[in-house]
Design a protein around this motif. Structure first.
Motif, PDB file in Angstrom:
ATOM      1  N   SER A  84       0.833  -1.208   0.000  1.00  0.00           N
ATOM      2  CA  SER A  84       0.000   0.000   0.000  1.00  0.00           C
ATOM      3  C   SER A  84       0.866   1.256   0.000  1.00  0.00           C
ATOM      4  N   ASP A  85       1.878   1.258   0.849  1.00  0.00           N
ATOM      5  CA  ASP A  85       2.766   2.419   0.909  1.00  0.00           C
ATOM      6  C   ASP A  85       3.580   2.570  -0.370  1.00  0.00           C
ATOM      7  N   LEU A  86       3.947   1.452  -0.988  1.00  0.00           N
ATOM      8  CA  LEU A  86       4.661   1.510  -2.270  1.00  0.00           C
ATOM      9  C   LEU A  86       3.777   2.110  -3.356  1.00  0.00           C
ATOM     10  N   LEU A  87       2.517   1.675  -3.413  1.00  0.00           N
ATOM     11  CA  LEU A  87       1.575   2.228  -4.383  1.00  0.00           C
ATOM     12  C   LEU A  87       1.408   3.723  -4.165  1.00  0.00           C
ATOM     13  N   PHE A  88       1.373   4.117  -2.904  1.00  0.00           N
ATOM     14  CA  PHE A  88       1.218   5.528  -2.546  1.00  0.00           C
ATOM     15  C   PHE A  88       2.423   6.349  -3.007  1.00  0.00           C
ATOM     16  N   VAL A  89       3.635   5.900  -2.668  1.00  0.00           N
ATOM     17  CA  VAL A  89       4.831   6.706  -2.970  1.00  0.00           C
ATOM     18  C   VAL A  89       5.174   6.700  -4.451  1.00  0.00           C
ATOM     19  N   ALA A 114      -3.088   7.909 -11.726  1.00  0.00           N
ATOM     20  CA  ALA A 114      -2.258   8.392 -10.619  1.00  0.00           C
ATOM     21  C   ALA A 114      -3.117   8.862  -9.456  1.00  0.00           C
ATOM     22  N   SER A 115      -4.193   9.576  -9.763  1.00  0.00           N
ATOM     23  CA  SER A 115      -5.089  10.065  -8.711  1.00  0.00           C
ATOM     24  C   SER A 115      -5.747   8.909  -7.966  1.00  0.00           C
ATOM     25  N   GLY A 116      -6.308   7.951  -8.722  1.00  0.00           N
ATOM     26  CA  GLY A 116      -6.966   6.813  -8.093  1.00  0.00           C
ATOM     27  C   GLY A 116      -6.002   5.921  -7.337  1.00  0.00           C
ATOM     28  N   SER A 117      -4.810   5.696  -7.904  1.00  0.00           N
ATOM     29  CA  SER A 117      -3.802   4.860  -7.241  1.00  0.00           C
ATOM     30  C   SER A 117      -3.300   5.519  -5.967  1.00  0.00           C
ATOM     31  N   HIS A 118      -3.132   6.831  -6.016  1.00  0.00           N
ATOM     32  CA  HIS A 118      -2.678   7.579  -4.851  1.00  0.00           C
ATOM     33  C   HIS A 118      -3.642   7.390  -3.685  1.00  0.00           C
ATOM     34  N   ASN A 119      -4.928   7.549  -3.971  1.00  0.00           N
ATOM     35  CA  ASN A 119      -5.934   7.409  -2.915  1.00  0.00           C
ATOM     36  C   ASN A 119      -6.107   5.958  -2.493  1.00  0.00           C
ATOM     37  N   SER A 168     -12.890   0.795  -3.922  1.00  0.00           N
ATOM     38  CA  SER A 168     -14.249   1.334  -3.997  1.00  0.00           C
ATOM     39  C   SER A 168     -14.303   2.762  -3.483  1.00  0.00           C
ATOM     40  N   VAL A 169     -13.618   3.015  -2.367  1.00  0.00           N
ATOM     41  CA  VAL A 169     -13.597   4.365  -1.803  1.00  0.00           C
ATOM     42  C   VAL A 169     -12.919   5.338  -2.754  1.00  0.00           C
ATOM     43  N   SER A 170     -11.917   4.841  -3.502  1.00  0.00           N
ATOM     44  CA  SER A 170     -11.145   5.694  -4.403  1.00  0.00           C
ATOM     45  C   SER A 170     -11.736   5.773  -5.802  1.00  0.00           C
ATOM     46  N   LEU A 171     -12.794   5.039  -6.070  1.00  0.00           N
ATOM     47  CA  LEU A 171     -13.375   4.988  -7.407  1.00  0.00           C
ATOM     48  C   LEU A 171     -13.757   6.360  -7.969  1.00  0.00           C
ATOM     49  N   PRO A 172     -14.332   7.274  -7.160  1.00  0.00           N
ATOM     50  CA  PRO A 172     -14.641   8.602  -7.704  1.00  0.00           C
ATOM     51  C   PRO A 172     -13.421   9.333  -8.265  1.00  0.00           C
ATOM     52  N   ASP A 173     -12.238   9.077  -7.704  1.00  0.00           N
ATOM     53  CA  ASP A 173     -11.032   9.727  -8.225  1.00  0.00           C
ATOM     54  C   ASP A 173     -10.665   9.192  -9.601  1.00  0.00           C
ATOM     55  N   PHE A 174     -10.884   7.884  -9.834  1.00  0.00           N
ATOM     56  CA  PHE A 174     -10.668   7.325 -11.168  1.00  0.00           C
ATOM     57  C   PHE A 174     -11.660   7.906 -12.175  1.00  0.00           C
ATOM     58  N   ILE A 175     -12.875   8.159 -11.723  1.00  0.00           N
ATOM     59  CA  ILE A 175     -13.942   8.584 -12.628  1.00  0.00           C
ATOM     60  C   ILE A 175     -13.914  10.082 -12.901  1.00  0.00           C
ATOM     61  N   PHE A 176     -13.790  10.888 -11.840  1.00  0.00           N
ATOM     62  CA  PHE A 176     -13.981  12.331 -11.978  1.00  0.00           C
ATOM     63  C   PHE A 176     -12.692  13.134 -12.163  1.00  0.00           C
ATOM     64  N   THR A 177     -11.554  12.521 -11.970  1.00  0.00           N
ATOM     65  CA  THR A 177     -10.299  13.240 -12.193  1.00  0.00           C
ATOM     66  C   THR A 177      -9.965  13.198 -13.678  1.00  0.00           C
ATOM     67  N   LYS A 178      -9.626  14.352 -14.246  1.00  0.00           N
ATOM     68  CA  LYS A 178      -9.359  14.410 -15.683  1.00  0.00           C
ATOM     69  C   LYS A 178      -8.478  15.616 -16.007  1.00  0.00           C
ATOM     70  N   VAL A 179      -7.936  15.584 -17.204  1.00  0.00           N
ATOM     71  CA  VAL A 179      -7.107  16.681 -17.684  1.00  0.00           C
ATOM     72  C   VAL A 179      -8.008  17.756 -18.273  1.00  0.00           C
TER      73      VAL A 179
END
Length: 355
Positions: A84-89, A114-119, A168-179
């Protein structure tokens, strides 16, 4: 979680908007000093956290994989905590680059990923700390029942559940984060619904701080009195470790979550609006980067404090870097371990803390 910002009460990863101040009713607020500070401070800390966090957690993963034949539930939790910490860093170099150039140059897919993986890394790390806390509680409070569930199969199943919950908690970051090309190639969390705009702030405070801290305080407050009654030479060391876990978690994450919540309430806070905006943004920047260093401490707090684990680490380093004179240290670790084991046979309980 990186670079959480509020522009019209919206959480975003947009570093190019980090220092922008929009207020049509008054003169623009000069945040150029904050911009210069963040351009140097953020990438410097992110790179340091990446290096230290990557090395420490990679070492934990390598040791546990090497000794996978001796795996138990505690090792499975340690392994997943390190992952988890590796995925975060691993997402931090992207945000270090972003904070310098203030443009997202890696494309829309990497922005979302990156946003979804970070969260996901953030929440899974917190959740696995909670799982380890509850595991220790059951082992010590319900010792006779613990063996029924502390199997490798149960550990794998529990790990999958935690990862699915984190995703599941981080799913909104995968969906709503965009360029957003219209705003200088910014990578931002930009949902249309007001409820989703505030989602990250409340999940970070509730799931990332309040509930985990409550679980730790309740479980460890019941564990400590039982430990103090045991005839173990390790009990005082274990109590210090417990206190360190809770205090470190609170000190590293509470200021950041409080800063995020204050930014959410900034329109209701007294004081000059421009000064308040500067102070809150500086507070978020400092507390965020400070909180991220917690992932560098996890290997030390949860793994390297154990004599058995340290012996394995030293043996691995000796094999990988044979020219380093580690034999004396390994012998010392072995003798310390034997001495400690002979001194107390109630080590099954204390070994859930110090392996």
């Amino acid at each position: 979680m990186s670079g959480y910002e509020e522009s019209t009460n919206m959480v975003t990863f947009d570093y190019s908007q980090y220092y922008a101040y929009e207020d049509t009713s008054s003169a623009p607020c000069d945040l150029s000093n904050l911009e210069d500070f963040g351009k140097v401070f953020l990438p410097t800390v992110y790179v340091l956290v990446f290096i230290l966090g990557f090395l420490g957690n990679s070492l934990v993963v390598c040791v546990l994989v090497k000794h996978r034949n001796q795996t138990n539930l505690t090792d499975i939790c340690l392994f997943n905590l390190a992952l988890s910490d590796l995925l975060f860093v691993l997402t931090l170099p992207f945000y270090a680059h972003y904070s310098v150039v203030r443009k997202w140059t890696f494309g829309d897919f990497m922005c979302r990923f990156a946003s979804g993986s970070h969260n996901t890394g953030f929440y899974s790390s917190i959740f696995f700390m909670v799982v380890m806390t509850m595991d220790r509680y059951i082992v010590i409070i319900h010792t006779h029942k613990a063996a029924r569930y502390r199997t490798v199969r149960a550990g794998v199943a529990l790990s999958l559940i935690v990862w699915m919950l984190s995703l599941s908690v981080s799913l909104p970051d995968f969906i709503f984060t965009k360029v957003n090309e219209s705003e200088g190639s910014s990578c931002r969390y930009d949902p249309q619904s007001d409820a989703w705009k505030h989602y990250n702030i409340f999940t970070a405070n509730i799931l990332g701080l309040m509930i985990p801290l409550l679980v730790m305080v309740v479980c460890y407050s019941k564990i400590i009195p039982i430990l103090m009654k045991m005839r173990s030479t390790k009990k005082h060391r274990v109590v210090k470790l417990i206190i360190s876990i809770v205090v470190a978690f609170f000190i590293f994450w509470a200021p950041y979550n409080i800063s995020l919540f204050l930014r959410f309430l900034k329109t209701k806070l007294p004081g000059d609006e421009c000064t308040l905006e500067k102070n809150l943004r500086l507070s978020v920047t400092l507390t965020e980067t400070f909180a991220y260093t917690h992932c560098c401490l996890n290997p030390i707090i949860y793994a390297f404090v154990g004599q058995k684990f340290m012996r394995r680490v030293l043996q691995l380093l000796k094999e990988c870097v044979p020219w380093i004179p580690l034999s004396a240290t390994i012998d010392f670790s072995n003798s310390s371990l034997r001495k400690s084991s002979a001194a107390s046979r109630s080590s099954e309980v204390t070994s859930t803390f110090i392996k």
